[in-house]
Enzyme design. Structure first.
Site, mmCIF file in Angstrom:
data_model
loop_
_atom_site.group_PDB
_atom_site.id
_atom_site.type_symbol
_atom_site.label_atom_id
_atom_site.label_comp_id
_atom_site.label_asym_id
_atom_site.label_seq_id
_atom_site.Cartn_x
_atom_site.Cartn_y
_atom_site.Cartn_z
ATOM 1 N N PRO A 1 0.841 -1.430 0.171
ATOM 2 C CA PRO A 1 -0.189 0.117 -0.040
ATOM 3 C C PRO A 1 0.679 1.403 -0.076
ATOM 4 O O PRO A 1 0.995 1.885 0.977
ATOM 5 C CB PRO A 1 -0.942 -0.060 1.400
ATOM 6 N N CYS A 2 1.357 1.525 -1.139
ATOM 7 C CA CYS A 2 2.356 2.661 -1.144
ATOM 8 C C CYS A 2 1.583 4.136 -1.046
ATOM 9 O O CYS A 2 2.262 4.927 -0.624
ATOM 10 C CB CYS A 2 3.078 2.796 -2.517
ATOM 11 N N HIS A 3 0.356 4.135 -1.103
ATOM 12 C CA HIS A 3 -0.439 5.150 -0.873
ATOM 13 C C HIS A 3 -0.381 5.720 0.728
ATOM 14 O O HIS A 3 -0.708 6.732 1.031
ATOM 15 C CB HIS A 3 -1.680 5.024 -1.194
#
Length: 174
Positions: free
Chosen positions: A118-120
């Protein structure tokens, strides 16, 4: 070698506390264009290679190149950040003994988005929403929508709400 100590939360670190909110960030956010449709998908799960053999053979569909050992180390750290929390490029960099820009470059090539990597959930050290896939004109709202769906809130200038900067910070990387 990776550090084992927890990263310092924004409110207790001199780096975070002394860092002013950038006027350039405020202008970028004010000039951003809200897209007609926002993709806030945070549930799509991608296959993630776990073994060293599978990782060595994996070719990214994003770049058409093998994913490097460093990129996998960044992704392994990023996947530890739970929903409803955030971390920073700097915190991951400190954990890996690297630099924040290298972490950002690896996450910019993340072929496992939004899950299991989940790079967000990774923000700049000043807690500004930042770009997403290098786009600060419209995709900024995709990242914001994903984080808001997970329970984070942002002020009118695009910064994480001050009340969440301590309580929602994750830096206890393994």
């Amino acid at each position: 070698m990776a550090k084992t100590a927890s990263a310092t939360a924004p409110g207790t670190s001199p780096y975070f506390a002394a860092r002013p909110r950038s006027a350039a960030h405020k202008r970028l956010y004010a000039d951003a264009v809200v897209p007609a449709t926002i993709d806030d998908d945070v549930e799509t799960m991608r296959d993630y290679p776990e073994s060293n053999e599978a990782r060595a053979a994996y070719v990214s569909p994003v770049t058409q190149r093998p994913v490097t050992k460093f990129q996998f180390r960044v992704y392994d750290a990023c996947r530890q950040v739970p929903a409803g929390h955030y971390s920073t490029y700097k915190a991951i960099a400190e954990h890996l003994g690297s630099g924040p820009r290298a972490v950002g470059n690896a996450l910019g090539r993340n072929p496992f988005c939004p899950q299991p990597i989940p790079c967000h959930r990774i923000l700049p050290a000043d807690c500004y929403i930042g770009g997403f896939s290098g786009d600060t004109k419209s995709k900024i709202f995709f990242k914001k929508a994903k984080l808001e769906k997970e329970g984070l809130a942002f002020d009118d200038a695009g910064f994480l709400a001050g009340s969440m900067q301590q309580s929602r910070f994750f830096g206890d990387f393994q």
